[in-house]
Design a protein around this motif. Structure first.
Motif, PDB file in Angstrom:
ATOM      1  N   THR A 111      -2.054   4.018  -2.877  1.00 44.58           N
ATOM      2  CA  THR A 111      -0.784   4.016  -2.149  1.00 44.58           C
ATOM      3  C   THR A 111       0.360   3.526  -3.026  1.00 44.58           C
ATOM      4  O   THR A 111       0.142   2.902  -4.068  1.00 44.58           O
ATOM      5  CB  THR A 111      -0.861   3.126  -0.899  1.00 44.58           C
ATOM      6  OG1 THR A 111      -0.931   1.748  -1.311  1.00 44.58           O
ATOM      7  CG2 THR A 111      -2.069   3.464  -0.031  1.00 44.58           C
TER       8      THR A 111
ATOM      9  N   ASP B 295      -1.677   6.860   2.375  1.00 43.86           N
ATOM     10  CA  ASP B 295      -0.425   6.449   3.015  1.00 43.86           C
ATOM     11  C   ASP B 295       0.465   7.645   3.357  1.00 43.86           C
ATOM     12  O   ASP B 295       1.578   7.473   3.847  1.00 43.86           O
ATOM     13  CB  ASP B 295       0.349   5.461   2.132  1.00 43.86           C
ATOM     14  CG  ASP B 295       0.704   6.026   0.759  1.00 43.86           C
ATOM     15  OD1 ASP B 295       0.268   7.158   0.457  1.00 43.86           O
ATOM     16  OD2 ASP B 295       1.400   5.330  -0.004  1.00 43.86           O
TER      17      ASP B 295
ATOM     18  N   ARG C  20      -3.200  11.527   0.000  1.00 43.32           N
ATOM     19  CA  ARG C  20      -3.188  10.086  -0.247  1.00 43.32           C
ATOM     20  C   ARG C  20      -3.185   9.354   1.089  1.00 43.32           C
ATOM     21  O   ARG C  20      -2.597   9.817   2.069  1.00 43.32           O
ATOM     22  CB  ARG C  20      -1.963   9.721  -1.093  1.00 43.32           C
ATOM     23  CG  ARG C  20      -1.918  10.529  -2.390  1.00 43.32           C
ATOM     24  CD  ARG C  20      -0.648  10.322  -3.173  1.00 43.32           C
ATOM     25  NE  ARG C  20      -0.656   9.074  -3.916  1.00 43.32           N
ATOM     26  CZ  ARG C  20      -1.291   8.923  -5.075  1.00 43.32           C
ATOM     27  NH1 ARG C  20      -1.961   9.923  -5.616  1.00 43.32           N
ATOM     28  NH2 ARG C  20      -1.247   7.764  -5.700  1.00 43.32           N
TER      29      ARG C  20
ATOM     30  N   THR D 171       4.856   7.662  -5.569  1.00 41.10           N
ATOM     31  CA  THR D 171       4.272   6.553  -6.323  1.00 41.10           C
ATOM     32  C   THR D 171       4.889   6.466  -7.713  1.00 41.10           C
ATOM     33  O   THR D 171       5.263   5.374  -8.184  1.00 41.10           O
ATOM     34  CB  THR D 171       2.746   6.731  -6.434  1.00 41.10           C
ATOM     35  OG1 THR D 171       2.157   6.567  -5.144  1.00 41.10           O
ATOM     36  CG2 THR D 171       2.136   5.717  -7.395  1.00 41.10           C
TER      37      THR D 171
END
Length: 234
Positions: free
Chosen positions: A85, A111, A109, A118
């Protein structure tokens, strides 16, 4: 540390991954520090660490060694679990890592964020991102998303990448050819010195070796398999 300084440090060199999973006899932060220090003494130009030891390992190793630390966390054991995350990535950076390694495969992913989210968050905080991929397409996508380095870490560890006991040097070669100017790091099953040489000859800027250097259980099994006792059991 900026990317130029990082590359000057690791270029053509060996990065050692110091990690041990749950239940392993070496699963201890202080032990990971000693492994990292020993690796640096032996010639490692950087250390990759964190794993299930998470931020504690990153903090301790970053404080113990003088080479750059490539940090990560591992949560879970399926899907995207390497620094999965945005929050994880920022915590790894804050713990002292110069580089944040994150899963950059095509899988969702946890999240719900995109890989680009990211990468941008780490860049905004002054860090560098290593994108761990399993295929050429993922490497190209990671480069498009702004990754600073692309590593072949996950080749063989996704259901759609080639499974083999040997490192995916072909992927290194393809990434180097398709992503000129982007540093490619070879990682995954580099169990022999000659594989390291082959990856560098294929254009990798550095090679990560973990288990073959830092896991005495794996190393011992290899030697034990050549003994009379092993032959008698077969």
């Amino acid at each position: 540390m900026n990317l130029t300084d990082l590359l000057a440090t690791i270029d053509g060199g060996l990065i050692v991954s110091c990690q041990a999973g749950h239940g392993h006899p070496l699963r201890d932060t202080a032990t990971m520090c000693r492994l990292a220090e020993a690796a640096v003494l032996g010639g490692a130009t950087a250390v990759r660490c964190g794993g299930v030891g998470g931020l504690a390992d990153v903090r301790a190793v970053a404080a113990a060694v003088t080479v750059p630390v490539i940090g990560l966390t591992k949560r879970g054991a399926a899907g995207v679990f390497i620094t999965p995350t945005v929050a994880d990535a920022l915590q790894v950076l804050a713990a002292g890592a110069a580089v944040v390694a994150t899963d950059a495969t095509a899988r969702p992913r946890p999240d719900g964020a995109a890989l680009r989210d990211t990468i941008e968050a780490v860049h905004d905080a002054g860090g560098i991102v290593m994108a761990d991929v399993s295929t050429l397409a993922e490497g190209v996508a990671a480069a498009t998303a702004g990754a600073d380095l692309v590593a072949t870490t996950l080749s063989g560890y996704t259901p759609y990448s080639p499974g083999t006991d040997e490192p995916d040097i072909a992927l290194v070669r393809h990434l180097v050819a398709d992503l000129p100017g982007l540093p490619i790091v070879a990682e995954g099953r580099y169990s022999r010195p000659e594989y390291v040489r082959q990856a560098l000859d294929a254009g990798a800027r550095a090679v990560v070796v973990g288990t073959a250097i830092t896991d005495p259980v794996w190393i011992t099994r290899g030697f034990a398999a050549a003994t009379d006792r092993a032959a008698a059991r077969s």
